[in-house]
Motif scaffolding. Structure first.
Motif, PDB file in Angstrom:
ATOM      1  N   ASP A 214       0.909  -1.236  -0.047  1.00 41.80           N
ATOM      2  CA  ASP A 214      -0.040  -0.096  -0.034  1.00 41.80           C
ATOM      3  C   ASP A 214       0.789   1.287   0.098  1.00 41.80           C
ATOM      4  OD1 ASP A 214      -2.413  -1.607   0.095  1.00 41.80           O
ATOM      5  OD2 ASP A 214      -2.185  -1.550   2.406  1.00 41.80           O
ATOM      6  N   ARG A 215       2.120   1.138   0.571  1.00 42.53           N
ATOM      7  CA  ARG A 215       3.200   2.532   0.753  1.00 42.53           C
ATOM      8  C   ARG A 215       4.201   1.969   0.836  1.00 42.53           C
ATOM      9  NH1 ARG A 215       3.258   5.578   5.649  1.00 42.53           N
ATOM     10  NH2 ARG A 215       2.103   4.286   6.666  1.00 42.53           N
ATOM     11  N   VAL A 216       5.138   2.785   0.415  1.00 42.07           N
ATOM     12  CA  VAL A 216       6.600   2.492   0.644  1.00 42.07           C
ATOM     13  C   VAL A 216       7.111   3.738   1.379  1.00 42.07           C
ATOM     14  CG1 VAL A 216       8.953   2.100  -0.581  1.00 42.07           C
ATOM     15  CG2 VAL A 216       6.628   1.192  -1.483  1.00 42.07           C
ATOM     16  N   VAL A 217       8.038   3.385   2.558  1.00 44.11           N
ATOM     17  CA  VAL A 217       8.726   4.339   3.058  1.00 44.11           C
ATOM     18  C   VAL A 217      10.410   3.813   2.968  1.00 44.11           C
ATOM     19  CG1 VAL A 217       7.044   4.919   4.821  1.00 44.11           C
ATOM     20  CG2 VAL A 217       8.656   3.183   5.550  1.00 44.11           C
ATOM     21  N   ARG A 218      11.080   4.796   2.984  1.00 51.16           N
ATOM     22  CA  ARG A 218      12.626   4.716   3.059  1.00 51.16           C
ATOM     23  C   ARG A 218      13.346   5.076   4.351  1.00 51.16           C
ATOM     24  NH1 ARG A 218      15.981   3.540  -0.998  1.00 51.16           N
ATOM     25  NH2 ARG A 218      14.407   3.946  -2.480  1.00 51.16           N
ATOM     26  N   LEU A 219      14.107   4.041   4.838  1.00 51.20           N
ATOM     27  CA  LEU A 219      14.843   4.433   5.905  1.00 51.20           C
ATOM     28  C   LEU A 219      16.278   4.884   5.565  1.00 51.20           C
ATOM     29  CD1 LEU A 219      15.237   4.447   9.178  1.00 51.20           C
ATOM     30  CD2 LEU A 219      15.439   1.918   9.164  1.00 51.20           C
ATOM     31  N   ASP A 220      16.880   5.900   5.879  1.00 46.38           N
ATOM     32  CA  ASP A 220      18.188   6.247   5.549  1.00 46.38           C
ATOM     33  C   ASP A 220      18.713   7.302   6.731  1.00 46.38           C
ATOM     34  OD1 ASP A 220      20.431   6.155   4.149  1.00 46.38           O
ATOM     35  OD2 ASP A 220      19.832   7.460   2.388  1.00 46.38           O
ATOM     36  N   ALA A 221      19.844   7.044   6.840  1.00 44.76           N
ATOM     37  CA  ALA A 221      20.653   7.993   7.755  1.00 44.76           C
ATOM     38  C   ALA A 221      19.718   8.309   9.112  1.00 44.76           C
ATOM     39  CB  ALA A 221      21.002   9.277   7.244  1.00 44.76           C
ATOM     40  N   GLY A 222      19.466   7.000   9.665  1.00 47.28           N
ATOM     41  CA  GLY A 222      18.622   7.119  11.086  1.00 47.28           C
ATOM     42  C   GLY A 222      17.178   7.301  10.798  1.00 47.28           C
ATOM     43  N   ARG A 223      16.579   7.959   9.788  1.00 53.82           N
ATOM     44  CA  ARG A 223      15.529   8.621   9.652  1.00 53.82           C
ATOM     45  C   ARG A 223      14.466   7.877   8.583  1.00 53.82           C
ATOM     46  NH1 ARG A 223      14.854  13.490  12.798  1.00 53.82           N
ATOM     47  NH2 ARG A 223      16.613  14.185  13.802  1.00 53.82           N
ATOM     48  N   ILE A 224      13.291   8.157   8.665  1.00 52.23           N
ATOM     49  CA  ILE A 224      12.318   7.936   7.333  1.00 52.23           C
ATOM     50  C   ILE A 224      12.363   9.407   6.630  1.00 52.23           C
ATOM     51  CG2 ILE A 224       9.997   7.603   6.615  1.00 52.23           C
ATOM     52  CD1 ILE A 224      11.264   5.300   8.215  1.00 52.23           C
ATOM     53  N   VAL A 225      13.171   9.120   5.556  1.00 50.68           N
ATOM     54  CA  VAL A 225      13.533  10.280   4.795  1.00 50.68           C
ATOM     55  C   VAL A 225      12.697  10.274   3.335  1.00 50.68           C
ATOM     56  CG1 VAL A 225      15.686  10.351   5.433  1.00 50.68           C
ATOM     57  CG2 VAL A 225      15.336   9.064   3.527  1.00 50.68           C
ATOM     58  N   GLN A 226      11.815   9.340   3.028  1.00 49.33           N
ATOM     59  CA  GLN A 226      11.130   9.481   1.730  1.00 49.33           C
ATOM     60  C   GLN A 226      10.000   8.524   1.963  1.00 49.33           C
ATOM     61  OE1 GLN A 226      13.351   8.691  -2.028  1.00 49.33           O
ATOM     62  NE2 GLN A 226      11.423   7.614  -2.754  1.00 49.33           N
ATOM     63  N   GLU A 227       8.844   8.973   1.423  1.00 47.33           N
ATOM     64  CA  GLU A 227       7.563   8.292   1.647  1.00 47.33           C
ATOM     65  C   GLU A 227       6.693   8.460   0.329  1.00 47.33           C
ATOM     66  OE1 GLU A 227       4.098   7.992   4.911  1.00 47.33           O
ATOM     67  OE2 GLU A 227       6.037   8.871   5.562  1.00 47.33           O
ATOM     68  N   ARG A 228       6.140   7.488  -0.013  1.00 43.01           N
ATOM     69  CA  ARG A 228       5.297   7.570  -1.029  1.00 43.01           C
ATOM     70  C   ARG A 228       3.921   6.363  -0.948  1.00 43.01           C
ATOM     71  NH1 ARG A 228       9.317   4.596  -3.769  1.00 43.01           N
ATOM     72  NH2 ARG A 228       8.481   2.887  -5.090  1.00 43.01           N
TER      73      ARG A 228
END
Length: 228
Positions: A214-228
């Motif tokens: 349903d949704r994609v989140v990206r974990l990078d550098a210790g944070r959720i930095v991208q979401e769609r």
């Protein structure tokens, strides 16, 4: 009841904290998974996705932040309370199936239910129902060593859902499988999730699989930095 099953607020985690070798893994993660929602979490290797899943599933503790399951704060619970919440609310699937080798497929699904005080007859009926849903009725009496990799992982999915959790957490659940088997096994997982209506947070490197959620989140550098 809250329509948010998993609510992570400001999650921080540092290993070897206070030493010269300290490594900050999570730096204020905020993430919500709603009821019935399937969320893909993509991340480069070493980004902390496994750590975040362990914190979300109460297998590890954060240095700071809040973990709420179905609106209930988990951080303040003692060990016994966390164990009870984890057993009742969360199902886990890993890259390797971790089935108990001395037990059959059905027994691997029955055992976590017995630990949750489910009567044996009901536990066996639930195991049979789950195995039928992934096309493994004829394999119920086989031990893990007698199953293919895809069959082993489908049994692991059934075990994770045995106690009817509200939340499924999966860490690269098809990572050990070849592409064709991975696609088939992931389809079985998604069917189970959709049929039961539970929420899921699934870590994967496979963007084709991520796109089916349903949704994609990206974990990078210790944070959720991208979401769609």
């Amino acid at each position: 009841m809250s329509d948010v099953v998993l609510d992570l607020r400001g999650i921080e985690k540092t290993y070897n904290k206070g030493t010269p070798g300290a490594v900050s893994v999570l730096s204020g993660v905020d993430l919500r998974v709603k009821a019935g929602e399937v969320v893909a979490m993509v991340a480069p290797s070493g980004a902390g996705k496994s750590t975040l899943l362990h914190i979300a599933g109460l297998l590890d503790t954060a240095d700071a932040g809040q973990v709420l399951l179905s609106g209930r704060e988990m951080v303040g619970l003692g060990d016994a309370g966390r164990t009870t919440a984890r057993r009742r609310e969360v199902g886990f699937v890993y890259q390797f199936h971790h089935l108990l080798p001395e037990f059959t497929a059905a027994e691997n699904i029955v055992l976590p239910q017995l630990a949750n005080a489910v009567p044996r007859a009901a536990a066996e009926a639930r195991a049979a129902e789950l195995l039928a849903s992934v096309g493994l009725t004829e394999r119920a009496g086989h031990r893990p060593s007698q199953l293919s990799g895809g069959e082993q992982q489908r049994v692991a999915f059934c075990r994770a859902l045995a106690n009817e959790p509200a939340l499924l957490l999966a860490d690269e659940p098809t990572g050990n499988l070849d592409p064709a088997t991975s696609d088939t096994v992931f389809g079985a997982l998604m069917a189970l999730v959709r049929d039961t209506g539970l929420s899921a947070l699934i870590a994967t490197h496979n963007m084709d699989l991520a796109a089916r959620m349903d949704r994609v989140v990206r974990l990078d550098a210790g944070r959720i930095v991208q979401e769609r």
